[in-house]
Design a protein around this motif. Structure first.
Motif, short mmCIF file in Angstrom:
data_model
loop_
_atom_site.label_atom_id
_atom_site.label_comp_id
_atom_site.label_asym_id
_atom_site.label_seq_id
_atom_site.Cartn_x
_atom_site.Cartn_y
_atom_site.Cartn_z
N CYS A 13 0.36 2.85 3.83
CA CYS A 13 0.80 2.20 5.07
C CYS A 13 1.78 1.05 4.84
CB CYS A 13 -0.42 1.67 5.84
SG CYS A 13 -1.12 0.16 5.14
N CYS A 72 -5.18 -0.52 6.00
CA CYS A 72 -5.67 0.84 6.33
C CYS A 72 -6.92 1.21 5.52
CB CYS A 72 -4.57 1.87 6.12
SG CYS A 72 -4.23 2.25 4.38
N CYS A 81 0.84 -1.21 0.00
CA CYS A 81 0.00 0.00 0.00
C CYS A 81 0.87 1.26 0.00
CB CYS A 81 -0.89 -0.02 1.23
SG CYS A 81 -1.80 1.50 1.51
N CYS A 134 -6.49 -1.40 0.08
CA CYS A 134 -5.57 -1.87 1.11
C CYS A 134 -6.33 -2.70 2.15
CB CYS A 134 -4.87 -0.70 1.79
SG CYS A 134 -3.75 -1.24 3.10
N HIS A 167 -7.22 2.13 2.57
CA HIS A 167 -7.01 3.13 1.53
C HIS A 167 -7.45 2.55 0.18
CE1 HIS A 167 -5.09 6.12 -0.98
NE2 HIS A 167 -4.35 5.20 -1.55
ZN LIG Z 1 -2.72 0.75 3.59
#
Ligand SMILES: [Zn+2]
Ligand SMILES: [Zn+2]
Length: 196
Positions: A25, A45, A22, A42, A47
């Motif tokens: 993160c 996190c 990612c 992700c 995302h």
């Molecule tokens: Zn992430």
């Protein structure tokens, strides 16, 4: 004893989706298949991102004739993933102008293999005796595992496979993967990658 029949998969056929690190993160993220827009999601996190940013390495290249004096000008520069123009200075007449650049995206970035959509490091990769072992996703890893585990290898002989024979991914694997002496250590490393 395991046997393995080459399904005739070209690497291109496997490059449909990816498991990557990612960009927010560095956790495990999926890049969805083409049919689903190749969106990044992700698992850590949460995302999400649609294609557009290029995180990998790339080179911008301009080859033009100076707009003022027609002197041939050429320049290479690392591309930062945003501007597609390069400033060019003409040593003959002193003119400075920005020209449209050709962008070449590189498969590797900082020594790691990346995906072709975002240029993010593949999740499934590891150094093996000075070489880089990598897979786009778990299915790809499984194909490699079966191939390496097989003591007897045979080419697929159905017509469909014969057509693809020359582009078959397995026939182009780097030597360290096919070397018999590496077999057990590679399989151990692959088992560890499956747990990532
Ligand atoms: Zn992430
Ligand atoms: Zn000039």
């Amino acid at each position: 004893m395991e046997r393995y029949s080459d399904p005739g998969l070209a690497l291109f056929d496997l490059a449909t989706h990816y498991v990557v690190a990612c960009p927010k993160c560095a956790g495990k993220a999926w890049v969805k298949p083409r049919g689903e827009g190749q969106k990044l999601v992700c698992t850590i996190c949460f995302h999400t991102e649609i294609p557009g940013n290029w995180y990998g390495s790339a080179t911008a290249y301009v080859s033009v004739k100076c707009r003022e004096c027609h002197e041939p000008l050429q320049r290479n520069a690392p591309w930062n993933g945003q501007w597609k123009k390069l400033a060019m200075h003409c040593p003959q007449c002193g003119d400075t102008c920005e020209y449209e650049a050709h962008i070449t995206r590189h498969a590797r970035h900082e020594g790691l293999m990346t995906d072709a959509v975002y240029g993010l490091p593949l999740w499934l990769q590891a150094e093996f005796r000075g070489e880089l072992f990598w897979a786009f996703h778990y299915e790809h890893l499984e194909i490699l595992r079966q191939y390496i585990a097989a003591k007897h290898r045979e080419r697929g002989i159905t017509p469909r496979n014969t057509l693809k024979k020359n582009s078959a991914m397995l026939s182009r694997l780097p030597a360290f993967i096919t070397r018999a002496g590496n077999r057990d250590a590679l399989l151990k490393m692959i088992q560890e990658l499956f747990l990532k």
